[in-house]
Design a protein around this motif. Structure first.
Motif, short mmCIF file in Angstrom:
data_model
loop_
_atom_site.label_atom_id
_atom_site.label_comp_id
_atom_site.label_asym_id
_atom_site.label_seq_id
_atom_site.Cartn_x
_atom_site.Cartn_y
_atom_site.Cartn_z
N PRO A 1 0.84 -1.20 0.00
CA PRO A 1 0.00 0.00 0.00
C PRO A 1 0.88 1.26 0.00
O PRO A 1 2.03 1.23 0.44
N ILE A 2 0.33 2.34 -0.49
CA ILE A 2 1.07 3.60 -0.55
C ILE A 2 1.42 4.03 0.87
O ILE A 2 0.57 4.07 1.76
N GLY A 3 2.70 4.36 1.05
CA GLY A 3 3.17 4.76 2.37
C GLY A 3 2.77 6.18 2.73
O GLY A 3 2.45 6.99 1.86
N ILE A 4 2.84 6.46 4.03
CA ILE A 4 2.54 7.82 4.48
C ILE A 4 3.79 8.52 5.00
O ILE A 4 3.80 9.71 5.21
N VAL A 5 4.83 7.76 5.18
CA VAL A 5 6.10 8.31 5.63
C VAL A 5 6.88 8.75 4.38
O VAL A 5 6.98 8.00 3.42
N PRO A 6 7.45 9.97 4.38
CA PRO A 6 8.13 10.47 3.19
C PRO A 6 9.21 9.53 2.64
O PRO A 6 9.33 9.37 1.43
N GLU A 7 9.99 8.88 3.52
CA GLU A 7 11.03 7.97 3.04
C GLU A 7 10.42 6.78 2.31
O GLU A 7 10.94 6.32 1.29
#
Length: 105
Positions: free
Chosen positions: A86-92
């Motif tokens: 799933p698409i992450g929410i943390v910038p890295e």
């Protein structure tokens, strides 16, 4: 309406002279005429369907290889998408996924 085989029997009787009276002849003529009209209408519809099928054949022949290629491509793409997270929410994590996506294309 009588089945066609009974009309054929009555017509055979009329032709052979076994039923020459008008009482039998007129209904048979009407029934034969009605069946002939239905047969001709059915024959016309079959001919139209055959023409439509013949017209559609070249289009289908062109479409089939293209569809086959696209189907294979979609199948491969689905396998790749199934393995994605799933698409992450943390910038890295987002940067990492974006790099992976860029590598796929």
């Amino acid at each position: 309406a009588l089945p066609i085989y009974e009309i054929d029997d009555l017509a055979a009787d009329l032709c052979s002279g076994r039923a020459e009276d008008d009482e039998h002849k007129q209904p048979v003529d009407v029934m034969l005429s009605n069946h002939h009209k239905r047969y001709e209408a059915l024959k016309k519809r079959v001919e139209e369907r055959q023409t439509h099928g013949e017209d559609a054949l070249p289009i289908a022949e062109k479409y089939n290889p293209v569809y086959s290629e696209l189907s294979d491509w979609v199948g491969e793409l689905e396998k790749q998408v199934e393995g994605l997270e799933p698409i992450g929410i943390v910038p890295e994590k987002i940067k990492e996924q974006l790099d992976e996506h860029t590598a796929l294309s």
